[in-house]
Design a protein around this motif. Structure first.
Motif, PDB file in Angstrom:
ATOM      1  N   THR A  66       0.842  -1.191   0.000  1.00 16.91           N
ATOM      2  CA  THR A  66       0.000   0.000   0.000  1.00 16.91           C
ATOM      3  C   THR A  66       0.881   1.246   0.000  1.00 16.91           C
ATOM      4  N   PRO A  67       0.694   2.155  -0.971  1.00 13.38           N
ATOM      5  CA  PRO A  67       1.555   3.341  -1.069  1.00 13.38           C
ATOM      6  C   PRO A  67       1.643   4.160   0.218  1.00 13.38           C
ATOM      7  N   SER A  68       0.540   4.298   0.941  1.00 10.37           N
ATOM      8  CA  SER A  68       0.568   5.095   2.170  1.00 10.37           C
ATOM      9  C   SER A  68       1.481   4.466   3.219  1.00 10.37           C
ATOM     10  N   LYS A  69       1.548   3.119   3.239  1.00 14.25           N
ATOM     11  CA  LYS A  69       2.419   2.439   4.204  1.00 14.25           C
ATOM     12  C   LYS A  69       3.884   2.578   3.799  1.00 14.25           C
ATOM     13  N   VAL A  70       4.149   2.573   2.511  1.00 15.61           N
ATOM     14  CA  VAL A  70       5.514   2.776   2.021  1.00 15.61           C
ATOM     15  C   VAL A  70       5.996   4.165   2.399  1.00 15.61           C
ATOM     16  N   GLU A  71       5.167   5.167   2.147  1.00 15.37           N
ATOM     17  CA  GLU A  71       5.559   6.545   2.436  1.00 15.37           C
ATOM     18  C   GLU A  71       5.726   6.769   3.931  1.00 15.37           C
ATOM     19  N   ALA A  72       4.874   6.157   4.734  1.00 10.56           N
ATOM     20  CA  ALA A  72       4.994   6.299   6.185  1.00 10.56           C
ATOM     21  C   ALA A  72       6.296   5.685   6.683  1.00 10.56           C
TER      22      ALA A  72
END
Length: 363
Positions: free
Chosen positions: A133-139
């Motif tokens: 999930t992109p949001s988890k990568v960025e976090a």
């Protein structure tokens, strides 16, 4: 990581000692109740609804259930995983920490490791599947970790892990996401809190349901509550064989490979050797139950709309079992009788986005 032979035994006392280590690094997440969800759970499902399920022809169960929700969706980084990461890293000698830490995860363990490493001034290297999930990568990146992408299979992940280790100082360690005693004991600290918080509310838990992916949290919970009289159950999605723990128990051996795109993305991992040894012990985990994707979505909708709790799909699997799995509901009806059960539901995380939720419910 510390050699397994050098780790504390998987006992309630070891979880209590782990709690002394991690409590200063984690939130004491709240325990909440909800009368509406109690009423829904204590109302039999309609016979018509069961007609399109594996329970066709059965008389709907009539359990009496009172829910208590342990809100690890409100934990640091939005999930229980910080407990295991902080415990494991805290137990590493300083000379090992400074060499860096490598781990692999699709999201929550990645963020947990990144936060714990940042807290101790350690460089974390996290291998994440390209489909994370992109949001988890960025976090994870925002917490200072170096993210390295791999394919979704174990050989692809191991190849990238070995490549990263080759760039680090000899002695850098791999932090397993779930299959290690230090991780298991750390995750189990949430169960100690849960037990005490419910007692502080004037009640006592009869059972706890925890989602099961790699099994670290469920193993920790079972270890923490062993001998207390509180029954522990596991919950899994059944989509594309994601219920590997349940299937493994049925065949009497651990299933080592799972390939599924269940919406409960935190539960796409098979049990490890250590977690299997705990979860397959019926004195510690009384049973495993699985639910469909639609049932997970229905539970998620109820938690958001009725309980006002922002959760990710993986966190909803335990509630889905209590609401929709007739095998579990019949068990409660039979064993609890008129008194009913106080059922603890572990809401493991809340790492999702509005965009992801819109997409989920538009399909």
């Amino acid at each position: 990581m510390a050699a397994i032979a050098d780790c504390p035994p998987l006992t309630r006392e070891s979880v209590q000692k782990a709690h002394e280590i991690v409590r200063k690094h984690v939130h004491l997440t709240p325990v909440v109740t909800n009368t509406t969800l109690n009423n829904i759970a204590s109302t039999p499902q309609s016979a018509d609804a069961l007609e399109i399920t594996e329970y066709k022809g059965r008389t709907p169960a009539k359990p009496k259930i009172r829910f208590f929700f342990k809100c690890e969706n409100l934990q640091r980084i939005g999930a229980f995983k910080v407990r295991g990461a902080f415990h494991a890293i805290s137990r590493l000698p300083e000379e090992v920490r400074r060499k860096g830490i490598v781990t692999h995860s699709s999201g929550n363990h990645a963020q947990a490791t990144a936060l714990a490493a940042k807290t101790f001034g350690i460089q974390a290297h996290v291998i994440m599947p390209k489909i994370s999930t992109p949001s988890k990568v960025e976090a994870t990146k925002a917490l200072g970790a170096n993210v390295h992408f791999s394919g979704s299979t174990a050989p692809e992940r191991e190849a990238v892990t070995n490549k990263v280790l080759g760039t680090l100082e000899p002695g850098a360690v791999i932090l397993p996401p779930y299959d290690h005693p230090d991780i298991i004991l750390g995750q189990g600290t949430l169960a100690l809190e849960f037990e005490q918080q419910v007692e502080d509310l004037g009640s006592k838990l009869d059972a706890v349901i925890g989602p099961c992916g790699g099994g670290g949290m469920l193993s920790g919970t079972a270890t923490a509550l062993h001998g207390t009289g509180i029954r522990v159950y596991g919950a899994e999605p059944m989509h594309e064989g994601a219920n590997d723990a349940q299937r493994g128990l049925a065949q009497g051996s651990r299933i080592t490979d799972v390939s599924t795109l269940t919406i409960a993305d935190g539960l796409r991992t098979p049990l490890g050797e250590i977690t299997w040894s705990v979860i397959s012990d019926k004195e510690k985990v009384r049973g495993l139950f699985s639910v469909t994707e639609e049932q997970i979505k229905a539970a998620m909708k109820l938690l958001m709309e009725r309980a006002k709790l922002f959760v990710e799909p993986s966190a909803c699997v335990g509630l889905a079992v209590a609401l929709f799995n007739e095998d579990f509901r019949s068990l409660v009806e039979k064993e609890a009788g008129e008194d009913g059960w106080n059922v603890g539901i572990i809401l493991t995380g809340g790492n999702t986005t509005i965009d992801a939720i819109i997409k989920l419910f538009s399909t």
